[in-house]
Design a protein around this motif. Sequence first.
Motif, mmCIF file in Angstrom:
data_model
loop_
_atom_site.group_PDB
_atom_site.id
_atom_site.type_symbol
_atom_site.label_atom_id
_atom_site.label_comp_id
_atom_site.label_asym_id
_atom_site.label_seq_id
_atom_site.Cartn_x
_atom_site.Cartn_y
_atom_site.Cartn_z
ATOM 1 N N GLN A 1 -9.322 -2.223 0.143
ATOM 2 C CA GLN A 1 -8.889 -0.911 -0.260
ATOM 3 C C GLN A 1 -8.385 -0.995 -1.689
ATOM 4 O O GLN A 1 -7.431 -1.701 -1.969
ATOM 5 N N THR B 1 -2.359 1.273 2.723
ATOM 6 C CA THR B 1 -3.364 2.164 3.305
ATOM 7 C C THR B 1 -3.633 1.826 4.767
ATOM 8 O O THR B 1 -4.127 2.678 5.508
ATOM 9 N N PHE C 1 0.154 3.196 6.526
ATOM 10 C CA PHE C 1 0.448 4.623 6.381
ATOM 11 C C PHE C 1 -0.841 5.423 6.252
ATOM 12 O O PHE C 1 -1.901 4.864 5.937
ATOM 13 N N SER C 2 -0.725 6.707 6.460
ATOM 14 C CA SER C 2 -1.862 7.581 6.200
ATOM 15 C C SER C 2 -2.090 7.644 4.699
ATOM 16 O O SER C 2 -1.194 7.340 3.902
ATOM 17 N N ARG C 3 -3.287 8.058 4.295
ATOM 18 C CA ARG C 3 -3.607 8.094 2.872
ATOM 19 C C ARG C 3 -2.649 9.007 2.104
ATOM 20 O O ARG C 3 -2.183 8.660 1.023
ATOM 21 N N ARG C 4 -2.348 10.184 2.652
ATOM 22 C CA ARG C 4 -1.469 11.125 1.968
ATOM 23 C C ARG C 4 -0.042 10.568 1.866
ATOM 24 O O ARG C 4 0.600 10.677 0.820
ATOM 25 N N THR C 5 0.452 9.958 2.962
ATOM 26 C CA THR C 5 1.797 9.386 2.938
ATOM 27 C C THR C 5 1.893 8.268 1.918
ATOM 28 O O THR C 5 2.875 8.178 1.169
ATOM 29 N N TRP C 6 0.884 7.427 1.866
ATOM 30 C CA TRP C 6 0.881 6.324 0.913
ATOM 31 C C TRP C 6 0.825 6.840 -0.522
ATOM 32 O O TRP C 6 1.454 6.288 -1.430
#
Length: 203
Positions: free
Chosen positions: A200, A75, A78-83
């Motif tokens: 996170q 997290t 990477f961005s949340r969506r990518t992760w």
Amino acid sequence: MSLKNWLYLFWTTLLVGAVGSLAVGLILQWTDTVQLNGVVDFVVNVGILLGVGIMVSVYSQMGFFAYLMINYMGTGVFSRRTWQYMQIVLTALALLELMFFRTFVGKGQGGSSDIILSVVILIVSCAVAFYKARLTNTTAWIPTLFFMIAVTIVEMIGVLKIGVNAATAWIVAPLLACNAYQILILHKVLKPVSTSVPVQSPQ
């Protein structure tokens, strides 16, 4: 996470692993018509089952905290969506590998037993993810599935190499129980210090 909360998580997970191993071990032995000669044999057998469960729970906790670190770094990088997409892909690959990898290139059990094991893990993981989402929020679905499927499969590679169904069931059952317990209780363990600790996690 405070020391008190970590100790609570540690000891309760040990208990989950010990009870799970004892229950599954006794069921497997009874169905296999194992005969124990006297009280001493029974006590020693129970001690072995509990000891294995404790070791499995410690292994499960190592994997759990490794996952928390991976999730924290993921997290952060990477961005949340990518992760989330990466976790979905890794989860699918791990499940497919468990289903078919040993059939094509491995030695030992393979075949239908691996497919059955994969389906069981998938069903249990979906149930845990659904309950986790109800306890917290819908964003917990993907991280919980990733942990329950991908991380669990990595943790049980050793027992898969044995290629004995009874041994696999004996180890995987308490491992799944420990992993499910830890991921479901995580938000409660972190809640008292969640505002001050930048962790996170799939809450």
